[in-house]
Enzyme design. Structure first.
Site, PDB file in Angstrom:
ATOM      1  N   GLY A   1      23.807  47.725  -2.921  1.00  0.00           N
ATOM      2  CA  GLY A   1      25.102  48.047  -2.314  1.00  0.00           C
ATOM      3  C   GLY A   1      25.401  49.517  -2.534  1.00  0.00           C
ATOM      4  O   GLY A   1      24.764  50.161  -3.372  1.00  0.00           O
TER       5      GLY A   1
ATOM      6  N   CYS B   1      18.557  46.661  -7.263  1.00  0.00           N
ATOM      7  CA  CYS B   1      19.253  47.945  -7.080  1.00  0.00           C
ATOM      8  C   CYS B   1      20.669  47.883  -7.657  1.00  0.00           C
ATOM      9  O   CYS B   1      20.839  47.796  -8.868  1.00  0.00           O
ATOM     10  CB  CYS B   1      19.216  48.343  -5.602  1.00  0.00           C
ATOM     11  SG  CYS B   1      19.649  50.056  -5.320  1.00  0.00           S
ATOM     12  N   TYR B   2      21.690  47.856  -6.810  1.00  0.00           N
ATOM     13  CA  TYR B   2      23.063  47.737  -7.317  1.00  0.00           C
ATOM     14  C   TYR B   2      23.229  46.452  -8.132  1.00  0.00           C
ATOM     15  O   TYR B   2      23.922  46.430  -9.150  1.00  0.00           O
ATOM     16  CB  TYR B   2      24.024  47.755  -6.119  1.00  0.00           C
ATOM     17  CG  TYR B   2      25.504  47.718  -6.475  1.00  0.00           C
ATOM     18  CD1 TYR B   2      26.137  48.832  -7.006  1.00  0.00           C
ATOM     19  CD2 TYR B   2      26.262  46.567  -6.264  1.00  0.00           C
ATOM     20  CE1 TYR B   2      27.494  48.810  -7.328  1.00  0.00           C
ATOM     21  CE2 TYR B   2      27.618  46.524  -6.568  1.00  0.00           C
ATOM     22  CZ  TYR B   2      28.230  47.655  -7.097  1.00  0.00           C
ATOM     23  OH  TYR B   2      29.563  47.621  -7.405  1.00  0.00           O
TER      24      TYR B   2
ATOM     25  N   HIS C   1      13.433  48.187  -4.412  1.00  0.00           N
ATOM     26  CA  HIS C   1      13.663  47.151  -3.390  1.00  0.00           C
ATOM     27  C   HIS C   1      12.379  46.359  -3.122  1.00  0.00           C
ATOM     28  O   HIS C   1      11.531  46.805  -2.357  1.00  0.00           O
ATOM     29  CB  HIS C   1      14.158  47.804  -2.097  1.00  0.00           C
ATOM     30  CG  HIS C   1      15.552  48.313  -2.208  1.00  0.00           C
ATOM     31  ND1 HIS C   1      16.646  47.534  -1.962  1.00  0.00           N
ATOM     32  CD2 HIS C   1      16.016  49.519  -2.584  1.00  0.00           C
ATOM     33  CE1 HIS C   1      17.745  48.229  -2.171  1.00  0.00           C
ATOM     34  NE2 HIS C   1      17.401  49.444  -2.557  1.00  0.00           N
TER      35      HIS C   1
ATOM     36  N   GLU D   1      12.091  43.814  -1.346  1.00  0.00           N
ATOM     37  CA  GLU D   1      12.124  43.192  -0.016  1.00  0.00           C
ATOM     38  C   GLU D   1      11.524  44.059   1.090  1.00  0.00           C
ATOM     39  O   GLU D   1      11.204  43.556   2.156  1.00  0.00           O
ATOM     40  CB  GLU D   1      13.565  42.788   0.345  1.00  0.00           C
ATOM     41  CG  GLU D   1      14.543  43.934   0.594  1.00  0.00           C
ATOM     42  CD  GLU D   1      15.163  44.523  -0.683  1.00  0.00           C
ATOM     43  OE1 GLU D   1      14.592  44.319  -1.767  1.00  0.00           O
ATOM     44  OE2 GLU D   1      16.188  45.217  -0.583  1.00  0.00           O
TER      45      GLU D   1
ATOM     46  N   GLY E   1      17.825  32.396  28.166  1.00  0.00           N
ATOM     47  CA  GLY E   1      17.466  33.229  27.028  1.00  0.00           C
ATOM     48  C   GLY E   1      16.964  32.362  25.880  1.00  0.00           C
ATOM     49  O   GLY E   1      17.134  31.140  25.895  1.00  0.00           O
TER      50      GLY E   1
ATOM     51  N   ASP F   1      17.825  31.984  22.627  1.00  0.00           N
ATOM     52  CA  ASP F   1      18.731  31.252  21.739  1.00  0.00           C
ATOM     53  C   ASP F   1      19.359  30.043  22.434  1.00  0.00           C
ATOM     54  O   ASP F   1      19.372  28.938  21.887  1.00  0.00           O
ATOM     55  CB  ASP F   1      19.829  32.185  21.203  1.00  0.00           C
ATOM     56  CG  ASP F   1      19.234  33.377  20.473  1.00  0.00           C
ATOM     57  OD1 ASP F   1      18.072  33.287  20.058  1.00  0.00           O
ATOM     58  OD2 ASP F   1      19.928  34.401  20.331  1.00  0.00           O
TER      59      ASP F   1
ATOM     60  N   LYS G   1      16.168  35.321  14.130  1.00  0.00           N
ATOM     61  CA  LYS G   1      15.541  35.268  15.461  1.00  0.00           C
ATOM     62  C   LYS G   1      14.093  34.759  15.417  1.00  0.00           C
ATOM     63  O   LYS G   1      13.696  33.932  16.232  1.00  0.00           O
ATOM     64  CB  LYS G   1      15.563  36.681  16.066  1.00  0.00           C
ATOM     65  CG  LYS G   1      15.202  36.729  17.525  1.00  0.00           C
ATOM     66  CD  LYS G   1      16.407  36.455  18.364  1.00  0.00           C
ATOM     67  CE  LYS G   1      16.146  36.569  19.830  1.00  0.00           C
ATOM     68  NZ  LYS G   1      17.391  36.378  20.595  1.00  0.00           N
TER      69      LYS G   1
END
Ligand code: XMP
Length: 522
Positions: A67, A94-95, A181, A183, A237, A239, A378
């Protein structure tokens, strides 16, 4: 209009949930995705989510994210009281790492120079979280504040040349903090470290899969809907298509899909959508051929915003007329996906966003919402779509704007301009597919800039349309780069369009990024 959102979180058989507590870092959704990639269901909640709610979710592990704030400053986000005492493994990133240090009696200090980007780090491979990870390694950093002293009973398990506490642990309490990080891809051992946290520290099994998800969603919808009627506005579409198919698997013919063909679709698109949903899935499928109605409304209109508004309003009118013919409808299916929910969850309420998504349906329609994809990213939506047997092309369809070709034919729209654009676009798409580039480019399409220029074909002068080709790479459509399509491919596309599409004598390629341009031309 009232909406009620069906269902809460979907958990797999063993109720394995990891909570990501959001302190506003830019990579937070990525953390959740990485956890799910390990086969563990994971949800993001805001930093002030109460301890009672956290406990009620019964998480197997908690991750405190990065953050932008400084933990020691006034009124900055902190972990909720008691979170370190509930005997659930915690990883601070991190934060989040600094929050742990600050909350448990360590020290967080401001540094004159921070650590940004790729950084060399020395790790302690005997620490369980770094098990089978090399001691000398590289990680991705983005911080100025740093942990200068660990809390009592914590061990330093990683450092850099300027950071004395890059990683720390308390195995007994199962609390871990890392300054980097894990990730992001630039931390090559990050995924392995997350796996160590999940499987060796949280001791989860990792049974989360798209099959398990689809099955439990189908059962949930079946139970909630009973024998009532469900409506879906299908755009073709990704979704809305996946949402419709999941709902169809649950309630069959109680679901009716309405597909409004406004005549602004790409070549053969309306027919393809109809074929998939009517023939392959045998759905109650109503196609409204409203091409003329839309063209009439758009006649003489060249302002882009007016065009959008007209199309939006007309879409609702057509949908409303058709829905009214169906009698009492109790449920409406929506293709809302997790990034929409997370965004709205931290800024506004999820209900407001859902309302917004429905886009101004008539006030007197009362539905409960079915949002089968609320928990999915997605790429997970695409994976479910493939598992449910939706054709690959549809599942991997590139984003296509609601107003369709109306914002790709600049200025006034005529049937002739639509035909030219559609044909050019079809050739462009075919050649991109042949070159094996379809899944490497975010969006690619033909525009008609509404200019004519002089050319020569055979021995005659021509005065014809220009077609502009637009192709961009992007990860979220917020920013984009123009795609570096090989010259030979562009050359072939250009030759084919001028040879095969009557009324076109010039092709240009758009080499602008976003910003300053946008992806669409209007
Ligand atoms: P721009 O042109 O703003 O587009 O860079 C960003 C992304 O949004 C899509 N787009 C729309 N999608 N209705 C939609 O559903 C719209 O009115 C609309 N306008 C743009 C665009 O295709 C791109 O993916």
């Amino acid at each position: 209009m009232n909406f009620y959102i069906l269902g809460g979180s979907i958990l797999n058989d063993n109720n394995e949930l990891v909570l990501v507590i959001d302190f506003g870092g830019q990579y937070n959704q990525l953390i959740a995705r990485r956890v799910r990639e390990c086969g563990v269901y994971c949800e993001i909640v805001p930093y002030d989510y109460s301890l009672a709610k956290i406990k009620a979710k019964n998480p197997k592990g908690i991750i405190l994210t990065g953050g932008p704030a400084s933990v020691y400053a006034k009124d900055t986000p902190q972990a909720v009281d008691g979170i370190f005492d509930i005997n659930v493994p915690i990883l601070g990133i991190c934060y989040g790492h600094q929050i742990i240090a600050n909350a448990l009696g360590g020290t967080v200090t401001h540094a004159e120079t921070g650590e940004y980007g790729k950084t060399s780090v020395t790790l302690d491979p005997s620490a369980v979280i770094f098990d089978t990870i090399d001691k000398e390694n590289t990680c991705w950093m983005s911080h100025r504040d740093y942990v200068s002293k660990v809390p009592v009973d914590f061990t330093i398990i990683g450092h850099t040349t300027t950071g004395p506490v890059t990683a720390m642990s308390n195995d007994k309490r199962r609390i871990y903090g890392v300054q980097f990080h894990p990730e992001v891809e630039h931390t090559p051992f990050g995924k392995k470290m997350l796996k160590n946290f999940l499987f060796k520290i949280c001791e989860v099994k990792g049974n989360w899969s798209m099959e398990a998800f689809a099955e439990s969603k189908i059962n949930e919808i079946k139970k909630s809907v009973g024998n009532k009627k469900v409506l879906c506005a299908l755009s073709g579409g990704v979704d809305s298509s996946v949402a419709a198919v999941i709902t169809h698997k649950a309630v069959g013919k109680q679901l009716t899909c309405i597909f409004v063909d406004h005549g602004l679709l790409r070549k053969d698109e309306g027919d393809q959508v109809e074929k998939v949903f009517k023939d392959k899935f045998d759905m109650n499928f109503i196609r409204i051929n409203a091409q003329e109605r839309f063209l009439n409304k758009l006649h003489g209109v060249s302002d882009p915003e007016k065009k959008r508004k007209i199309i939006g309003e007309e879409f609702i009118r057509v949908f409303e007329e058709e829905a009214n013919k169906l009698g009492q409808i109790d449920f409406l299916v929506q293709g809302t996906i997790y990034p929409d929910v997370v965004e709205s969850g931290t800024k506004t309420s999820a209900t407001i966003k859902s309302h917004h998504n429905v886009g101004g349906l008539p006030e007197d329609m009362q539905f409960s919402l079915i949002e089968p994809l609320r928990e999915l990213f997605k790429d997970e939506v695409r994976a479910v779509g493939e598992k449910l047997g939706i054709p690959h092309d549809l599942v991997w369809r590139q984003p296509f704007p609601g107003p369709g070709l109306a914002i790709r034919v600049l200025g006034e729209i005529t049937e002739e301009k639509l035909v030219v654009t559609r044909e050019a676009d079809a050739i462009f798409r075919e050649e991109i597919a042949k070159a094996g580039l379809s899944e490497k480019i975010w969006q690619y399409f033909a525009c008609l800039p509404n200019i004519k220029s002089v050319g020569v074909m055979g021995d005659s002068r021509t005065y014809c349309h220009t077609i502009a080709l637009r192709a961009v790479t992007s990860s979220d459509a917020m920013t984009s780069e123009w795609a570096r399509i090989p010259y030979e491919v562009l050359d072939k596309i250009s030759r084919r369009i001028v040879n095969e599409v009557p009324g076109v004598n010039r092709i240009v390629y758009d080499i602008t990024s976003k910003p300053p341009a946008t992806i669409e031309w209007e």
